[in-house]
Design a protein around this motif. Structure first.
Motif: not given
Lengths: 404, 404, 404, 404
Positions: B3-4, B37, B376, B99, B125-126, B7, B122-123, B118-119
């Motif tokens: 995911t990172r 993010t 997502h 990171d 950032e999405q 972006s 991630i969401q 963490t999840e």
């Protein structure tokens, strides 16, 4: 070509992002300045005079017109910072294209018919060079990271304080303005040369210093309505103005092109509006000079404007017994509204929009500043800004009436 | 880490200037998204949990906070585009620093206690990945040069028109919302799972097309006050709204992430506000669905949301007899105001500001779009926007009452 | 005719100047209310139904239209206070002219076909009667002279404090809304009657008092962002909101229709926005009721709405063990956005603009207030306002979830 | 007392509502003028000089201060129209109270020490009398009913057209301004008397007529940016200016104090801003006069300013071969910014705020108008307004350079 190269040199060391930002409507991105000064040559010189000239991009006529309504619609001034394209690289390409056109044109101009227009383009670009310095200063100032445009050079030796005194002038009839006969370059707003009648007056030998101005702030100058013009008081209250533009709340630090640094007591106060200059003068029992007084007083003084750009205004010199800091330090607010000289005629065509249409609601500034291009200043030069503006390098010189 | 990396991949091929521009207050510079993010992981994961973690820069806490008031003061949203620094390169350095921190933290998290946070990161950032697409689209759209984000791939074969029909649902009591028991990720605003009572209703099988919407425009839909909500009519008149956001005046061209191109008649109309969607539905003798109706109807349909990002919404498929375009095409305005579900409890601490405090004045959108990150989307997902907003990939699905 | 006379009685004792002022765009001059309610009868009853009816003045159709776009252009709402003419006397003449028309029309309406429209005109005028009280209160409040609308009657005996408790309701399926079959008057927005499913809930027996609300203010409630919806926090900061609309800075005095007076600790807090009501509830560990919960709870309670107008909200009664202050005290903010009921159909023609087009961005208020015309309230009544509005008689009733 | 009575006579025939309306921030309610002129006498004469004087109402000091910051806080200018109280009747009571005080004070002023201040109060009230006419004209103009302040008298015989010609003046050194030695009343801004040097110039014998100005409009004068100052062009576009303030869209009707009537071709054009006057002059191949030119030219002309108020400007007289319409017709925009005369000193104390603090951003008007109080005008009078203002009785006199 030296002027053209100087503009690009101002951007050396900056990032592409730095050159794209518009921090307020009066500020333009540096990249816009680079393109607009090229547009000026393209529109007024290359398109009408160079056979078979191909414009670099058909939309640039629209994008980089500043305010020449008679040249067609233009991209809105406040939206110059929304354009990521053309990129800095493309703008440099545009400049090279225009430079090639200028060279081709002038090499064919055997009789020198284009010298006048070319000189205007050069002077125009020099004006924008000063704006590039003031604009990047503002861009960096609104950034909490407070970046420096240039690292400060080590050890500028500080000079002792210089006492303020007033030098008297007898008044009477004087000649003002430039001849405009082509013998030396001037803008149309400096003409015609004409006579004016002045009462005796006196001008301060140097500019008001940071330390003097700080006294005014500490004495409650920003809270005493009696010191302010009505519009200035309204402005101050609406904008919550409490000190010069780049001063910190504790009045100890200022933001400069070298980043934040301690306010130097002996340096002249800068980045004040006309309203602040006028209120300070009233508080100090003085007044601002008229532009005629300034010009008469400046006539006999050597213009040291060939000095290099210093990025910050220098303090006065203890040695001098004469008027100093007329040029190369800070623009000096006058109490004169920017109006046409008697008999003024603007240039013909679109270039008539250069100066004449702004002759309302603005105040005249005289002199030049520490970021004015060397050689660009003269005693008859009329700069003009709205009375609330502060982002230029503005300073304060006091004047007084003298019993006649 | 996927995911990172995704972006950063969105910015590949863009210039530093492209990533610094903010074309309106709702838009953020792409570089800001990349930093924010990272700030989210830094503030909610690294600072409180990773021993000896050093923040990358002390001012970034201030610069890249979006709206978490309980985390302290933040840089004003409308001024994100005034920051040339940190540069794109510095932001990428910030990302690498964060990171590394995440990797260090998670490799030590033997019991998986940080999986939930963490999840969430991630969401989060999405969600910003989708905003990066919509924001760069807007940035390019206001530029007269009309740049393309990506060149269009050759030959997307056009599919035949698909007739619209309504599929009926019986109503009754249904379960809505997500369990929120950790078995599958959901945001707090999707909980608690609860029962609701619906009347019989019908939903259109596909979204409204450009060609159908153009009929509405041509029929004078934007000039007939009887079709509009009062606030919509005021908005339309104040903003001089006459067509969808990216349509040209002649209704033939639209601006896309591939640059300007002809409007495809069979593709769904996009970039309309709730007001426009609602007015269109009234004109068409229908209405917008409630979010409950949408969710009930979507439950039995296969979520094809694992499809790749397409940058523009695809037209409906002639083959299908079922509801289609629920996911991966356009967000679908519902007539439901964004309100808390019965029994809703926001997350504790600053993360409680994520969703709950926006539950006023906004409308719910359901589904997902052609620029939503694959994976997502889900049937219980509640997206929300102000009714006048248009820069997201919004579309229109019609609904109708059914005699019970 | 009783309703018509009541409107004029509200202005008794006021000066012509009092009836001409518009103190903010939401407020209308009292004289405008007197004229607009007549316009309503003229346009919807007399012009279409009474043969040979002559309108009182050709421009009044334009001047006194409130928001019926389909009836033609209207005088801008924010400029109602710029009209010195028609004078109060002319407006009273207009009313007499319309009254004569109504009498003539109804005396000829042998089959009662116009009863429905006439009833709507009466209810409409009653709504404006409440606005006349709230508007003159605001007009006087902005005047530094702080005039009283009526002198206070001597000695309203104060009742002891009433403890707050929550009454529980089991939830389940309930019927909501009005039948709309003509058996009893209702507005179109109360229809159709429909079933809804509620979870168990509890409602406070009385409204939040001034003393309770003052605790919230003193505890820093207006400075803690965590208590506020995002839009509420923005509103509070932009408008510098620190307390209820009519409270003095020291929290001891409030402006009332009797002029300034001490805040009564046991009376319910009034003139708070939805944002404030919502923030208070969060601070108090409770929430606002939904409109469905409110209606279900109110069903079994005797509506005491035939009580006379009191100009200020009364405190709760110690005797009662039941829900009280549902009617005749203060409108009660709910957490429900104002949306159409399932199956809602607005009236046909221009009267369809009465309610339906406002179903966006507003919040539902339930109950009625101390200045609601007696007989005008009912359990199914849906009032609606923007969440920032405060000049109506708004109050706060708390609710809670109950484990099911 | 004659001046005091004249102010009240202006309101004769008006309704209380008429005297309470503020149609834009620059306009004040007539009742405010009546009170403020009394406040002026009360604050500057009665309170400091009359022993045992009781102010009429303690809040009036706050309510009716116009702009004397040094006298304390004041009610905001833009909110003068929100005050229904004090009523017209109360204001008349205030006036009687102040009048009684003035009589008592002056009857005891045996040595005439208060003549100067009293004269200033009278001149101040006369200035407000003119504003009362211009303000009620604006109030009525925004009302769709278009009321008349006075019915027109029958049969004002129309005079034949008068050719425009320029009268030349030789320039040279002239004396400007008033002595300020008390021999005749003047405001501080007219002093000190001083010498100025003028180039030869010419002034038009009469004002520009409606018919001449209509030609300019019809020739597209409002759409040609080349004719306008930059700020004027911005103003014109933002405000959608297309014709003089009170002209109808078809350029045939104008709103007057007698209500709407046909534009008289031979009467001078009125209610144009400085920007319009300046653009017209440029279009006509002329320019506006400076204030010095105007004063020099007016010196030898008989001031007919003792004529009665006419409510509308009269056309020029065919008989005259001299400059006419200098006084009693329309204020004449000059190209001079309103600045201090050389050596200017404002009055001491709060009265120093009368004129001096406005010496920025405004333009000087010379002459007087058809609603100036008879006897109130003189050649040295300096009136001043912002360049965009139009609601005063402004007109246009042309000027030209003359080869020296």
């Amino acid at each position: 070509m030296a002027t053209r190269a100087a503009s690009e040199a101002i951007c050396a060391g900056l990032l592409p992002e730095d050159c794209a930002i518009q921090s307020m409507p009066s500020v333009s991105p540096l990249k816009w300045h680079l393109a607009h000064t090229s547009w000026f040559f393209e529109q007024f010189l290359l398109v009408p005079r160079l056979p078979d000239y191909q414009v670099f991009h058909p939309l640039f006529e629209h994008l980089f017109n500043s305010y020449y309504y008679t040249k067609g619609q233009m991209h809105p001034r406040a939206e110059r910072g929304l354009l990521s394209r053309p990129s800095m690289d493309e703008v440099l390409g545009y400049r090279a294209h225009v430079d090639a056109g200028i060279k081709a044109l002038l090499s064919a101009d055997h009789r020198g018919e284009l010298i006048g227009l070319t000189e205007l383009g050069i002077q125009h670009e020099q004006q924008h060079q000063e704006l590039m310095f003031t604009d990047i200063k503002h861009v960096f100032s609104v950034n909490p990271l407070q970046p420096a445009y240039r690292e400060a050079s080590a050890g500028s030796t500080s000079r002792g304080p210089v006492e303020m005194f007033y030098r008297e002038f007898p008044g009477g009839i004087s000649e003002l303005g430039a001849k405009g006969d082509g013998s030396r370059f001037c803008f149309d707003n400096e003409t015609p040369r004409h006579r004016t009648l002045l009462r005796p007056f006196a001008l301060a030998n140097r500019l008001v210093t940071n330390s003097e101005y700080r006294e005014f702030v500490n004495a409650g100058g920003y809270r005493d309505s009696a010191l302010w013009l009505a519009d200035g008081w309204t402005w101050l209250q609406q904008e919550c103005i409490e000190r010069p533009l780049y001063w910190s709340e504790d009045l100890q630090q200022e933001f400069t092109l070298h980043g934040p640094r301690s306010i130097d007591a002996k340096s002249p106060v800068s980045h004040v509006s006309f309203y602040e200059a006028d209120a300070y003068a009233r508080w100090a029992g003085a007044r601002l000079p008229t532009e005629a007084e300034w010009e008469v007083a400046a006539k006999g003084v050597v213009d040291d404007s060939a000095r290099p750009i210093t990025l910050s205004p220098s303090s006065a010199s203890p040695a001098s017994g004469n008027l100093q800091q007329l040029f190369g330090t800070l623009w000096q607010w006058t109490q004169s509204a920017y109006s046409p000289y008697p008999g003024f005629k603007p240039l013909t065509g679109s270039l008539g929009e250069y100066n004449g249409k702004f002759m309302c609601n603005q105040m005249v500034c005289r002199g030049s500043s520490c970021v004015t291009t060397p050689g660009h200043s003269r005693t008859t030069y009329r700069n003009f800004f709205y009375p609330h503006e502060r982002w230029q390098f503005f300073g304060v010189r006091l004047a007084k009436d003298v019993a006649g």
